[in-house]
Scaffold this active site. Structure first.
Site, PDB file in Angstrom:
ATOM      1  N   GLU A 182      83.589  97.950  -6.702  1.00 38.07           N
ATOM      2  CA  GLU A 182      84.087  96.976  -5.730  1.00 38.07           C
ATOM      3  C   GLU A 182      83.958  97.580  -4.343  1.00 38.07           C
ATOM      4  OE1 GLU A 182      87.773  94.024  -4.482  1.00 38.07           O
ATOM      5  OE2 GLU A 182      88.172  95.630  -5.929  1.00 38.07           O
TER       6      GLU A 182
ATOM      7  N   GLU B 248      86.916 102.060  -0.235  1.00 39.37           N
ATOM      8  CA  GLU B 248      87.805 101.559   0.815  1.00 39.37           C
ATOM      9  C   GLU B 248      87.948 102.622   1.891  1.00 39.37           C
ATOM     10  OE1 GLU B 248      89.803  99.544   3.265  1.00 39.37           O
ATOM     11  OE2 GLU B 248      89.360  98.489   1.385  1.00 39.37           O
TER      12      GLU B 248
ATOM     13  N   ASP C 202      84.438  92.167   6.556  1.00 36.58           N
ATOM     14  CA  ASP C 202      84.481  91.747   7.954  1.00 36.58           C
ATOM     15  C   ASP C 202      83.186  90.996   8.268  1.00 36.58           C
ATOM     16  OD1 ASP C 202      84.410  91.600  10.776  1.00 36.58           O
ATOM     17  OD2 ASP C 202      85.623  93.402  10.963  1.00 36.58           O
TER      18      ASP C 202
ATOM     19  N   ASP D 119      84.681  83.940   3.659  1.00 34.86           N
ATOM     20  CA  ASP D 119      85.196  82.717   4.278  1.00 34.86           C
ATOM     21  C   ASP D 119      84.347  82.305   5.474  1.00 34.86           C
ATOM     22  OD1 ASP D 119      86.319  85.184   5.466  1.00 34.86           O
ATOM     23  OD2 ASP D 119      87.154  83.790   6.937  1.00 34.86           O
TER      24      ASP D 119
ATOM     25  N   THR E 196      91.698  86.394  -4.505  1.00 38.30           N
ATOM     26  CA  THR E 196      92.213  87.598  -3.858  1.00 38.30           C
ATOM     27  C   THR E 196      93.318  87.220  -2.875  1.00 38.30           C
ATOM     28  OG1 THR E 196      90.729  87.557  -1.954  1.00 38.30           O
ATOM     29  CG2 THR E 196      89.886  88.553  -3.994  1.00 38.30           C
TER      30      THR E 196
END
Length: 232
Positions: A63, A88, A137, A173, A211
């Site tokens: 991920e 991350e 982002d 999105d 999520t």
């Protein structure tokens, strides 16, 4: 025009002048399953044998950008016969992610603080299986597309790292980012298996895990874009 991907530099955890609970946990409490920028590359080609202590036949997913770890823990718990490595950069969500997985009883999850643009420094060719990229982002300001992870060059890197038949799931999105990424994807070696600009009104909805970010976007009436790619 396709934008060259530079090698990305990040701060070294051990050199930070001020440590906090999350930086200390990375190289302390969770050091057996959480790896900083210096230790993570040593696992290249050896995640299964050295970190998870399993046979080479186990599938291992990645991920990219775990956020606070809701999907990370869900995936590890739901797919107990698959390994999962998360990437991350931010310390708090990194620790939140691995903590969620551990509290859920998962023994198949590990995480690394590493820049995703340098992912080939963490994995050998053919070492990984499926890749999940959720709400990165979008970098929508005019000069920022070079920072978008889903681009032709990174897709070529992922294609080398993945096993044949593996897939990539990408959700965002940002319609601007999605349309830009689709142009990049069509120049990549991947086959497009599924594509939608409205995930929650598509046949893929029943397979989707919402999520934390996704729930926020849905409450705001924002449609979710999603594509699944396959290494043929």
């Amino acid at each position: 025009m396709t934008i060259p991907v530079p090698r990305r530099q990040i701060n070294i955890t051990k050199d930070l002048p001020h440590q906090n609970a999350y930086t200390l946990a990375l190289n302390g409490e969770y050091s057996h399953i959480a790896f900083d920028e210096l230790r993570a590359p040593h696992n290249k080609g050896k995640w299964r044998s050295d970190v998870f202590k399993v046979e080479s036949s186990w599938p291992m997913d990645v991920e990219v950008g775990t956020g606070n770890g809701t999907y990370f823990a869900h995936h590890a718990q739901t797919h107990s016969q698959r390994l999962l490595v998360g990437l991350e950069l931010k310390y708090k969500p990194l620790i939140q992610s691995i903590r969620r997985a551990e509290k859920a009883g998962c023994k198949n999850a590990a995480i690394a603080r590493y820049h995703a643009f340098n992912i080939d420094e963490l994995f050998s060719e053919g070492e990984i299986d499926n890749v999940y990229i959720h709400f990165p982002d979008p970098w929508t300001s005019p000069k920022k597309p070079k920072n978008r992870f889903v681009c032709k060059q990174n897709l070529e890197i992922l294609h080398r790292l993945q096993k044949p038949g593996s897939f990539i799931n990408f959700k965002t999105d940002s319609l601007e980012y999605f349309l830009w990424a689709m142009d990049e994807i069509r120049q990549s070696p991947y086959k497009i298996l599924f594509e939608t600009q409205d995930l929650h009104n598509s046949e893929m909805k029943t397979q989707n895990f919402e999520t934390a970010f996704e729930k926020i976007f849905l409450r705001e009436g924002i449609k979710i874009n999603m594509v699944r790619l396959q290494k043929a």
